[in-house]
Scaffold this active site. Structure first.
Site, PDB file in Angstrom:
ATOM      1  N   ASN A 111     -34.978 -22.896 -27.894  1.00  0.00           N
ATOM      2  CA  ASN A 111     -34.673 -21.733 -26.717  1.00  0.00           C
ATOM      3  C   ASN A 111     -34.835 -22.427 -25.412  1.00  0.00           C
ATOM      4  OD1 ASN A 111     -34.790 -19.563 -25.137  1.00  0.00           O
ATOM      5  ND2 ASN A 111     -36.490 -18.686 -25.737  1.00  0.00           N
ATOM      6  N   LYS A 166     -33.877 -21.344 -22.636  1.00  0.00           N
ATOM      7  CA  LYS A 166     -34.115 -20.235 -21.689  1.00  0.00           C
ATOM      8  C   LYS A 166     -33.371 -20.481 -20.425  1.00  0.00           C
ATOM      9  CE  LYS A 166     -38.787 -19.753 -23.195  1.00  0.00           C
ATOM     10  NZ  LYS A 166     -40.323 -19.403 -23.071  1.00  0.00           N
ATOM     11  N   HIS A 215     -36.996 -11.437 -27.202  1.00  0.00           N
ATOM     12  CA  HIS A 215     -38.222 -12.325 -26.498  1.00  0.00           C
ATOM     13  C   HIS A 215     -39.167 -11.505 -25.706  1.00  0.00           C
ATOM     14  CE1 HIS A 215     -39.807 -15.634 -24.602  1.00  0.00           C
ATOM     15  NE2 HIS A 215     -39.345 -16.312 -25.874  1.00  0.00           N
ATOM     16  N   GLU A 239     -40.336 -12.578 -23.198  1.00  0.00           N
ATOM     17  CA  GLU A 239     -39.740 -12.487 -21.513  1.00  0.00           C
ATOM     18  C   GLU A 239     -38.767 -11.523 -21.347  1.00  0.00           C
ATOM     19  OE1 GLU A 239     -38.819 -16.835 -21.561  1.00  0.00           O
ATOM     20  OE2 GLU A 239     -40.840 -17.132 -21.762  1.00  0.00           O
ATOM     21  N   GLU A 292     -44.350 -14.990 -31.852  1.00  0.00           N
ATOM     22  CA  GLU A 292     -44.765 -15.817 -30.616  1.00  0.00           C
ATOM     23  C   GLU A 292     -45.915 -15.239 -29.834  1.00  0.00           C
ATOM     24  OE1 GLU A 292     -41.121 -18.624 -29.217  1.00  0.00           O
ATOM     25  OE2 GLU A 292     -41.012 -16.622 -28.076  1.00  0.00           O
ATOM     26  N   GLY A 302     -45.408 -21.340 -23.240  1.00  0.00           N
ATOM     27  CA  GLY A 302     -45.273 -22.177 -21.963  1.00  0.00           C
ATOM     28  C   GLY A 302     -46.686 -22.375 -21.446  1.00  0.00           C
ATOM     29  N   SER A 307     -45.785 -23.155 -27.468  1.00  0.00           N
ATOM     30  CA  SER A 307     -46.199 -24.689 -27.035  1.00  0.00           C
ATOM     31  C   SER A 307     -46.207 -25.472 -28.499  1.00  0.00           C
ATOM     32  CB  SER A 307     -47.755 -24.533 -26.538  1.00  0.00           C
ATOM     33  OG  SER A 307     -47.545 -23.825 -25.215  1.00  0.00           O
TER      34      SER A 307
HETATM   35  P1  13P Z   1     -42.577 -23.034 -25.364  1.00  0.00           P
HETATM   36  O1  13P Z   1     -42.328 -23.812 -26.418  1.00  0.00           O
HETATM   37  O2  13P Z   1     -42.249 -23.617 -24.191  1.00  0.00           O
HETATM   38  O3  13P Z   1     -44.158 -22.554 -25.008  1.00  0.00           O
HETATM   39  O4  13P Z   1     -41.973 -21.570 -25.232  1.00  0.00           O
HETATM   40  C1  13P Z   1     -42.067 -20.896 -26.575  1.00  0.00           C
HETATM   41  C2  13P Z   1     -40.893 -19.841 -26.476  1.00  0.00           C
HETATM   42  O5  13P Z   1     -41.024 -18.743 -25.479  1.00  0.00           O
HETATM   43  C3  13P Z   1     -39.744 -20.021 -27.194  1.00  0.00           C
HETATM   44  O6  13P Z   1     -38.694 -18.772 -27.482  1.00  0.00           O
END
Ligand code: 13P
Length: 253
Positions: A9, A11, A95, A97, A167, A173, A213
């Site tokens: 992803n 982002k 997601h 976010e 997640e 992150g 992560s």
């Molecule tokens: P990270 O791997 O950067 O922690 O992000 C995870 C994520 O949100 C994948 O959709």
């Protein structure tokens, strides 16, 4: 036997030039698609070009979101019909976010999953708890509630085509990963919820990813958990060598 699925992803990262370089770099080096499914979920403006570059080979191309309607007066949105038309095969839905910053709800997530399935896209359905919920021992209740709401009204045959991504929000992150046991336990509870909804056989066909992560160094122990069938990876999917290592780890599991 569930085939592992490793999805990046990206982002809101990279320029088109950087995305093209990534594809040029990994082309022909991705492990056998018969052994591991690989997907890059890129920003909308790159999708057309990446589908062209991938020439139907791995990694496949996915979107990070979509609107549920086929067309209409929805300024700034992208429809499932448009994604399908480009040759996009996957779409991340719900997601954390998007739930947090763009007001997505269990109900909109449910509508988007139905729409994605109706258009032949594979939805990657995200669920996960906040740190506060985990500390209050509400993880399983939260995640099971999200799964039930997400799959409401979706028949087993359709559900089997989806992928769930667990997640934990506190692990995204932050460099904090759930231990493989913690992640495995929640993925087991997700499978149980799917069993309640669809029975053991159908639930046994749905793939569950862990995300938060994930790095080349910790992916193997996560994938060793019986109910973790892959990973949804943010930061560590941006670098071609790192993405290749993640995909290779899935072959060896
Ligand atoms: P990270 O791997 O950067 O922690 O992000 C995870 C994520 O949100 C994948 O959709």
């Amino acid at each position: 036997m569930r085939k592992p699925i490793i999805a990046g992803n990206w982002k809101m990262h990279k320029t088109l030039g950087e995305a093209e370089l990534f594809y040029a770099d990994v082309q022909g080096r991705i492990p056998d698609p018969a052994q591991v499914e690989t997907v890059i979920c890129a920003p909308f403006p790159f999708l057309f070009r990446l589908v062209q570059l991938s020439e139907g080979k791995a990694p496949s191309v996915g979107a990070q979101n979509m609107h549920e309607e086929e067309s209409g007066a929805f300024t700034g949105e992208v429809s499932p019909t448009q994604l399908k038309d480009l040759g996009v095969g996957y779409v991340i839905i719900g997601h954390s976010e998007r739930r947090e910053y763009f007001n997505e709800t269990d109900e909109s997530v449910n509508r988007k999953i139905k729409s994605a399935l109706g258009h032949g896209l594979t939805p990657i359905v995200c669920v996960g708890e906040t740190l506060e919920e985990r500390e209050d021992s509400r993880t399983e209740a939260k995640v099971s509630g999200q799964v039930k709401a997400a799959y409401s009204g979706i028949p087993a045959k359709e559900a089997e085509r989806t992928v769930v991504a667990y997640e934990p929000i506190w692990a995204i992150g932050t460099g904090k990963t759930a231990t493989s046991e913690e992640a495995g336990e929640v993925c087991r509870s997700i499978r149980k919820t799917l069993e309640e909804l669809y029975g053991t056989e159908a639930a046994g066909r749905i793939r569950i990813q862990y995300g938060g992560s994930v790095k080349p160094d910790n992916i193997a122990e996560l994938l060793a958990q019986p109910d973790i069938d892959g990973a949804l990876v943010g930061g560590a999917s941006l670098d071609p060598e790192s993405f290749l290592r993640l995909a290779e780890a899935a072959v060896h599991e």
